[in-house]
Design a protein around this motif. Structure first.
Motif, PDB file in Angstrom:
ATOM      1  N   VAL A  15     -14.130  -2.478-102.693  1.00  0.00           N
ATOM      2  CA  VAL A  15     -14.248  -3.971-102.493  1.00  0.00           C
ATOM      3  C   VAL A  15     -12.965  -4.406-102.874  1.00  0.00           C
ATOM      4  CG1 VAL A  15     -14.935  -6.299-103.486  1.00  0.00           C
ATOM      5  CG2 VAL A  15     -16.542  -4.321-103.565  1.00  0.00           C
ATOM      6  N   ALA A  16     -12.139  -4.938-101.593  1.00  0.00           N
ATOM      7  CA  ALA A  16     -10.790  -5.401-101.613  1.00  0.00           C
ATOM      8  C   ALA A  16     -10.675  -6.934-101.920  1.00  0.00           C
ATOM      9  CB  ALA A  16      -9.937  -5.082-100.480  1.00  0.00           C
ATOM     10  N   GLY A  41     -13.632  -2.446-110.482  1.00  0.00           N
ATOM     11  CA  GLY A  41     -14.809  -2.567-111.272  1.00  0.00           C
ATOM     12  C   GLY A  41     -15.885  -3.247-110.547  1.00  0.00           C
ATOM     13  N   LEU A  42     -15.963  -3.442-109.305  1.00  0.00           N
ATOM     14  CA  LEU A  42     -16.755  -4.415-108.538  1.00  0.00           C
ATOM     15  C   LEU A  42     -17.469  -3.578-107.584  1.00  0.00           C
ATOM     16  CD1 LEU A  42     -17.987  -7.183-108.379  1.00  0.00           C
ATOM     17  CD2 LEU A  42     -16.076  -7.620-106.881  1.00  0.00           C
ATOM     18  N   GLY A  43     -18.796  -3.277-107.353  1.00  0.00           N
ATOM     19  CA  GLY A  43     -19.350  -2.686-106.226  1.00  0.00           C
ATOM     20  C   GLY A  43     -19.746  -3.407-105.178  1.00  0.00           C
ATOM     21  N   GLN A  46     -22.497  -5.997-105.310  1.00  0.00           N
ATOM     22  CA  GLN A  46     -22.459  -7.101-106.162  1.00  0.00           C
ATOM     23  C   GLN A  46     -21.685  -8.195-105.937  1.00  0.00           C
ATOM     24  OE1 GLN A  46     -20.297  -4.141-109.152  1.00  0.00           O
ATOM     25  NE2 GLN A  46     -21.472  -5.418-110.605  1.00  0.00           N
ATOM     26  N   VAL A  47     -21.005  -8.064-104.633  1.00  0.00           N
ATOM     27  CA  VAL A  47     -20.287  -9.027-103.663  1.00  0.00           C
ATOM     28  C   VAL A  47     -21.497  -9.752-102.948  1.00  0.00           C
ATOM     29  CG1 VAL A  47     -18.614  -9.826-102.122  1.00  0.00           C
ATOM     30  CG2 VAL A  47     -18.452  -7.811-103.807  1.00  0.00           C
ATOM     31  N   PRO A  48     -21.875 -11.246-103.204  1.00  0.00           N
ATOM     32  CA  PRO A  48     -22.704 -11.681-102.276  1.00  0.00           C
ATOM     33  C   PRO A  48     -22.221 -11.916-100.628  1.00  0.00           C
ATOM     34  CG  PRO A  48     -22.023 -13.217-104.135  1.00  0.00           C
ATOM     35  CD  PRO A  48     -21.177 -11.991-104.117  1.00  0.00           C
TER      36      PRO A  48
END
Length: 51
Positions: A15-16, A41-43, A46-48
């Motif tokens: 995730v960028a 720290g974000l998968g 987890q990103v809408p």
């Protein structure tokens, strides 16, 4: 005249965060898109969608 920017996903496990301006003056984008950093720290799940 420039067309729309093409997006090509190359790694689906990262995730960028980036900065983009969609403003156009006389057929040209005002500012180029800029990479900011990777979000360790974000998968991906987890990103809408659409954000």
């Amino acid at each position: 005249m420039r067309g729309e920017l093409a997006y090509h996903s190359v790694r689906l496990d990262l995730v960028a965060e980036f900065l983009a301006d969609t403003g156009v003056d006389e057929g040209f984008y005002r500012r180029p898109m800029r990479f900011l950093w990777l979000r360790d720290g974000l998968g991906v799940r987890q990103v809408p969608p659409g954000t």
